[in-house]
Design an enzyme around this catalytic site. Structure first.
Site, PDB file in Angstrom:
ATOM      1  N   HIS A  55       0.839  -1.368  -0.188  1.00 24.05           N
ATOM      2  CA  HIS A  55      -0.015   0.007   0.164  1.00 24.05           C
ATOM      3  C   HIS A  55       0.864   1.271   0.013  1.00 24.05           C
ATOM      4  O   HIS A  55       0.359   2.584  -0.292  1.00 24.05           O
ATOM      5  CB  HIS A  55      -1.120   0.062   1.086  1.00 24.05           C
ATOM      6  N   ASP A 102       0.065  -7.670   1.637  1.00 25.33           N
ATOM      7  CA  ASP A 102       1.005  -5.960   1.731  1.00 25.33           C
ATOM      8  C   ASP A 102       2.300  -6.022   1.544  1.00 25.33           C
ATOM      9  O   ASP A 102       3.009  -5.435   2.530  1.00 25.33           O
ATOM     10  CB  ASP A 102       0.101  -5.352   2.878  1.00 25.33           C
ATOM     11  N   GLN A 191       0.430   5.942  11.324  1.00 26.16           N
ATOM     12  CA  GLN A 191       0.449   6.467  10.111  1.00 26.16           C
ATOM     13  C   GLN A 191       2.052   6.968   9.652  1.00 26.16           C
ATOM     14  O   GLN A 191       2.410   7.766  10.570  1.00 26.16           O
ATOM     15  CB  GLN A 191      -0.431   7.398   9.681  1.00 26.16           C
ATOM     16  N   GLY A 192       2.378   6.590   8.649  1.00 24.13           N
ATOM     17  CA  GLY A 192       3.930   6.961   8.297  1.00 24.13           C
ATOM     18  C   GLY A 192       4.892   5.744   8.764  1.00 24.13           C
ATOM     19  O   GLY A 192       6.316   5.777   8.241  1.00 24.13           O
ATOM     20  N   ASP A 193       4.569   4.965   9.340  1.00 26.21           N
ATOM     21  CA  ASP A 193       5.287   3.712   9.974  1.00 26.21           C
ATOM     22  C   ASP A 193       5.057   2.672   8.872  1.00 26.21           C
ATOM     23  O   ASP A 193       6.111   1.602   8.854  1.00 26.21           O
ATOM     24  CB  ASP A 193       5.055   3.363  11.431  1.00 26.21           C
ATOM     25  N   SER A 194       3.947   2.557   8.157  1.00 31.44           N
ATOM     26  CA  SER A 194       3.816   1.429   7.178  1.00 31.44           C
ATOM     27  C   SER A 194       4.960   1.269   6.505  1.00 31.44           C
ATOM     28  O   SER A 194       5.687   1.992   6.152  1.00 31.44           O
ATOM     29  CB  SER A 194       2.565   1.897   6.542  1.00 31.44           C
TER      30      SER A 194
END
Ligand code: ARG
Length: 247
Positions: A55, A102, A191-194
């Site tokens: 993603h 993912d 969010q942003g660590d993905s």
């Protein structure tokens, strides 16, 4: 990398993340767009290969991406390197993070001068036992609606039982994913660590993938269960070359 979802001041003896050094974690990278806005993490798994979340890569062209390696402080433009990938591989069955698969691999035009991290394989089932302390890293938000982090952060997140995750998330698929964190919340990825790593024993155990909000009670982070994809990843990343034996 997080901290607290609305924790009252009095509770703040545990804060989610703490600073981590790039020297101790040379294989972590962050991804930015062409203007330098950070949106995901990744892991160097071979000199020219960076593993991230599907993603994070879907719908982007290689030219619109930058892999930033060797830079702990995002504002330190002198540190490390920023590289435009050559190509993007996204798992063929990927639809959305909460449906699994993912995983994506970015191929770089040249070798990065940083030590790669090996990824877990079919023999590493023990790492997924509930309670195993894992360590997640990233430059993601430090609270659910907060800003992403200037500095690399880390947090210890124990593996949670699959039935706990299945109860809290109906779409949870235990063969492809696992959850890590605390039933009470407070410490989590965000969010942003993905796309970034969750590690143990010198191996990549998971990829930060999804979750409901951040650090909420009973809503832990969900991570890609790497051994499920190890075979495909070996073919995309290439395994260490066996010695050539002459007949
Ligand atoms: N999907 C997020 C990202 O793109 C990661 C979310 C992780 N959420 C969580 N509660 N652990 O950065």
């Amino acid at each position: 990398m997080l901290a607290s979802a609305g924790v009252a001041a009095a509770d703040v003896q545990v804060v989610g993340g703490e600073r981590a050094s790039i020297a101790a974690n040379p294989w972590i990278v962050h991804l930015t767009d062409e203007r330098g806005a950070q949106f995901c993490g990744g892991t160097i798994v071979a000199p020219t290969k960076v593993l991230t979340a599907a993603h994070c890569a879907l719908g982007r062209s290689p030219r619109s991406l930058r892999v930033v390696a060797g830079r702990e402080d995002r504002q330190d433009r002198e540190a490390g390197v920023s590289v435009v990938p050559e190509s993007i591989w996204i798992h063929r069955q990927y639809v959305s993070a909460d449906q699994g698969e993912d995983v994506a691999v970015l191929t770089l035009p040249g070798e990065l001068p940083y030590q790669p991290l090996p990824f877990a394989d079919e023999t590493d089932g023990a790492l997924y036992q509930p309670g195993t302390p894992l360590r997640a890293l990233g430059w993601g938000r430090t609270s659910e609606n907060g800003r992403t982090s200037r500095f690399l952060m880390q947090a210890t997140l124990p593996v949670l039982p699959d039935d706990f995750c299945a109860n809290t998330y109906p779409q949870f698929v235990h063969t492809d994913m696992f959850c890590a964190g605390y039933e009470g919340g407070n410490v989590d990825t965000c969010q942003g660590d993905s796309g970034g790593p969750i590690v143990a024993e010198g191996k990549l155990v998971g990829i930060t993938s999804w979750g409901e909000g951040c650090a909420r009670r009973n809503k832990p982070g969900v991570y890609v269960r790497i051994p499920r994809y190890a075979k495909e990843l070996r073919s995309v990343v290439g395994s260490p070359q066996p010695a050539v034996v002459e007949p």
